[in-house]
Scaffold this active site. Sequence first.
Site, PDB file in Angstrom:
ATOM      1  N   ASP A   7      -6.903  -6.446   9.014  1.00  0.00           N
ATOM      2  CA  ASP A   7      -6.192  -5.214   9.235  1.00  0.00           C
ATOM      3  C   ASP A   7      -6.382  -4.780  10.861  1.00  0.00           C
ATOM      4  OD1 ASP A   7      -4.435  -3.248   8.906  1.00  0.00           O
ATOM      5  OD2 ASP A   7      -5.744  -2.320   7.446  1.00  0.00           O
TER       6      ASP A   7
ATOM      7  N   LYS B  68       0.887  -1.214  -0.032  1.00  0.00           N
ATOM      8  CA  LYS B  68       0.302   0.088   0.176  1.00  0.00           C
ATOM      9  C   LYS B  68       0.636   1.488   0.036  1.00  0.00           C
ATOM     10  CE  LYS B  68      -2.093   1.448   4.046  1.00  0.00           C
ATOM     11  NZ  LYS B  68      -3.102   1.408   5.118  1.00  0.00           N
TER      12      LYS B  68
HETATM   13  C1  R5P Z   1      -2.613   1.632   8.684  1.00  0.00           C
HETATM   14  O1  R5P Z   1      -1.363   1.384   8.335  1.00  0.00           O
HETATM   15  C2  R5P Z   1      -3.484   0.729   9.361  1.00  0.00           C
HETATM   16  O2  R5P Z   1      -3.067  -0.330   9.585  1.00  0.00           O
HETATM   17  C3  R5P Z   1      -4.654   0.588   8.644  1.00  0.00           C
HETATM   18  O3  R5P Z   1      -4.618  -0.103   7.212  1.00  0.00           O
HETATM   19  C4  R5P Z   1      -5.385   1.980   8.141  1.00  0.00           C
HETATM   20  O4  R5P Z   1      -5.129   2.976   9.579  1.00  0.00           O
HETATM   21  C5  R5P Z   1      -6.805   2.130   7.815  1.00  0.00           C
HETATM   22  O5  R5P Z   1      -6.942   3.293   7.552  1.00  0.00           O
HETATM   23  P1  R5P Z   1      -8.288   3.578   6.554  1.00  0.00           P
HETATM   24  O6  R5P Z   1      -9.459   2.593   6.877  1.00  0.00           O
HETATM   25  O7  R5P Z   1      -8.556   4.932   6.537  1.00  0.00           O
HETATM   26  O8  R5P Z   1      -7.796   3.170   5.068  1.00  0.00           O
END
Ligand code: R5P
Length: 280
Positions: free
Chosen positions: A206, A180
């Site tokens: 996640d 990402k």
């Molecule tokens: C970031 O590194 C975290 O692990 C999550 O992937 C992130 O904070 C998710 O944020 P969102 O839902 O706004 O994409």
Amino acid sequence: MIVSGSHSQVLASRLSRLLDRPLADVEYRMFPDGERLVRVRDTDDHAVVVASTATDAEWIELLQILDCLRDAESVDVVLPYMGYSRQDQEFEDGEAVTARAVAEALPPVTSVTTVNVHEPAVLDWFPAEETHDVDASPALAERFLDLENPLALAPDEGAVPLAESFASAHGAADVDHLVKHRLNGEEVELETKELAVEDRDVVVVDDMIATGGTVSEAVEMIDRQGAASVHAACVHPVFARDAVVRLHRAGVERLVAADTLESTAAEASVAETLADHLRR
Ligand code: R5P
């Protein structure tokens, strides 16, 4: 006694039952000018504070609770969700490292325990005799035991350890991950990758879902590659703005979160894991 923050009452009550310890009588009030008052009516020499800090107000409330408990012999703080844990470094020159600022603002306590904190290194900033991070992925994996051989997909490299621990708790899942790039606080870009997802059940795993951008992008890629079904599992259901609608519009069939934050998606409880940890 268990002392609950105003937004952690469900988890604190579960812990109180599992540990067979009383829940303190706590009053949370707001003055007309927006300032807050907290009063812990019970006293005990040993207190376990359970308080997620998703907002600035919840951080203040935690400081207030700890002030009420300043005469206790031991104070163990459980931060099921630690707000600001993502701001763990100066990403641009001159930025505050807010995770450090809030951690160092706490008074000295016996221990601090987090649940899958975004960056475990932040624990070193707490003025605590001991710090711990417990893992909610076994509780999440339990909700997906009906899937026979799912793929646990980390949407970024940071989520790989969580996806691995989810897969190992599930017992019959494989692991893969995406890469990402964060464009800004709201937008992310995932590198296109061919995944072995055709006719397969996929669970995107996640640590937190905030805007839902990360998981939605992953789900769209998986869908395009012909997965049989796509699900999402996260530890912290932060759910900012239209995150839930966004995830379902992207094609998420089942959305399961842990109960570190209060949400209707919080079907997987970390109470047993935390209770075992606190007993130890
Ligand atoms: C970031 O590194 C975290 O692990 C999550 O992937 C992130 O904070 C998710 O944020 P969102 O839902 O706004 O994409």
